[in-house]
Design an enzyme around this catalytic site. Sequence first.
Site, short mmCIF file in Angstrom:
data_model
loop_
_atom_site.label_atom_id
_atom_site.label_comp_id
_atom_site.label_asym_id
_atom_site.label_seq_id
_atom_site.Cartn_x
_atom_site.Cartn_y
_atom_site.Cartn_z
N GLU A 286 16.20 20.25 10.97
CA GLU A 286 15.23 19.26 11.42
C GLU A 286 13.82 19.58 10.91
O GLU A 286 13.32 20.70 11.07
CB GLU A 286 15.22 19.23 12.96
CG GLU A 286 14.12 18.39 13.58
CD GLU A 286 14.31 16.90 13.35
OE1 GLU A 286 13.31 16.23 13.05
OE2 GLU A 286 15.45 16.42 13.46
N THR A 326 15.35 11.57 10.37
CA THR A 326 16.64 12.25 10.30
C THR A 326 17.74 11.35 9.74
O THR A 326 18.56 11.79 8.92
CB THR A 326 17.03 12.77 11.69
OG1 THR A 326 16.10 13.78 12.08
CG2 THR A 326 18.43 13.36 11.69
#
Length: 650
Positions: A286, A326
């Site tokens: 992330e 993402t």
Amino acid sequence: MKKLFNGRFSTLYSVLSLYVFLSFIIRIVLMIWSLKDLDFNLLHILRAFFTGFVFDFTIGCLFLSLYIIYVLVLPKRWVGSLFDKCFTYFYLTLIFIIIYFSLLAEIPFWDEFGVRFNFIAVDYLIYTYEVIENINQSYPLPLIGAVLVGLIILTFVSFKKVNVFKKTFSDKSSFRTRFLYAFPVLAIAVFLGFLMKNKIADFSNNSVVNELGKNGAFSFVAAFRSNELDYETFYPKLPEKEAYSIVKKNLLQENQKYTTSKYDDISRFTLGNQEQKPNIILIAIESFSADFLTEFGNKDHITPNYDQLSKESVFFTNLYATGTRTVRGMEALTLSVPPTPGNSIVRRPDNENLFSVSSIVQSKNYHPYFIYGGDGYFDNMNTFFGGQGFDIVDRDRGNPLPDNIKTQRFSITDQEVSFENAWGICDEDLYKQSIKYADKSTKDNKPFFQFVMTTSNHKPYTFPAGKIDLPQGDRNAAVKYTDYALGKFIEAAKTKPWFKNTVFVIVADHCASSAGKWEINIHNHHIPAIIYNLPHQQERIDRLTSQIDLMPTLFGYLGWSYTTSLYGKDINQTKQGDERAFLGNYRTLGMLKGNVFTQIDDRKVVKQFSVSSDRSLSEIKTKNNTDISQTISYYQTASVRFKNGKMKAK
């Protein structure tokens, strides 16, 4: 003018004036916040503020339109009655909550994304658990609530002190008089509501100036109304056969040939050599910017494990993420496709059974897993990965898989969790799930492919205590913990019998920040990637590489022969000078090739920029038409192929 504030409409015009004034103050705050990225062109700044004023006035009128109608039609004998006061105070309370909350919320949103509310804010309405928990863990909610209530009370007290309500509840003017005051505001609200589009504010090359010219609430509504963008309607196009001809010419590697002669079939057979079939663990970290690594100048030493692994791996030093979220990273790594406009394909309907990396590994008899520490319902992850044949391992907070998804789902139990925040379990716990299912696949004598999505490097930046020497709640601390957990995972994996026959692909989903001076800030797409534990000597790849090229390059190292319909290419089979990277941000799309960045948007505007060594941009007046055609052809064919079902696996 004085009459507007001295009669039945005094409250209406006072609230409208207050909103326009506060919006102006917020605009000043946001401008000061982003001075380093602001283009100091006085005419552009003045134009942005004027455009912003029109947006503010428009949305203010729309906020108050119901109250305008109420004041217009309420019989004058009811003016000042208990009903009149109750309705007015109730409506104003709701309006003040909306006004103050939206204005205050713009500041942290701008801080994180560098823009007004957009499709990200719209998406957050859907996934209430993650968003509410994230806000609760990131900000002092009791204090924010107290400030909000305090501002509302202060506004009511101030209005009462200057007799705004007294005038509103005492003026019993005729319907004709009220109509003269109400109709212009209603007419302007309706007219500007239809006329004003966010595109009006996009008049310069400077993203900060353009965003200053917008209104947060208006931008939110605009994003809600246009959550999908049809390429063929809004973007520059080429004749279909010409677009495919350009794409097919650019896609073909030296070890490939097309499987058919159809002009719109991009399927190629890739010839490998000495095929190897190790297990594959793909870790998407992330928000892991290249800037965090020592290799790229970071002096804080927050990634010692990744730094060391990069020296023992195939290390991609010039690789760029396709997007800033993402789901874009997931799309790039699984579908190997440029970032088509609008929502990521991960979040779109009818996205099951697409030709993907999973199609290729399953043809080699691999067992694919998607391992995520939150509930994969978020951002439609489970539906997408399940639709591509992945078994799901996630936190499972009670959101079932759709009936058409036939893969298995394994829940991460409370007993397997040592720490959890809004987004999911900590990275250490997540990696234990990876090891658990690697052990299971090994026991079943089945090669495995895992897509592991981490979450610890995300606001509120919390993680288990006592692991690193930095305090929680800070980005650098979250990065250091993320790196710490990765190091522990590799240590644990080395003790397993499957380690020697397992390759680790470790890459970021996107950068930590997308804010900057330009519509697309190339520097904020620069991410690291390594392929670790290959039976191959350490290597640096400094050539320009797109995130969509990473998995095809891995397959090249493994010597695989396979049929592909991916847009990604094996960088080692790409001719010198043909390297390119695709970057997008929902509306604006681009291709970086050499030192030229070609950009297209939903106004059918094409721009080209010269890219300096620090990745800053300067617009080119004499355009490179070859690059323009190539950029359009990639995005046009990718968009149309998904829309028409041609991305489906055969």
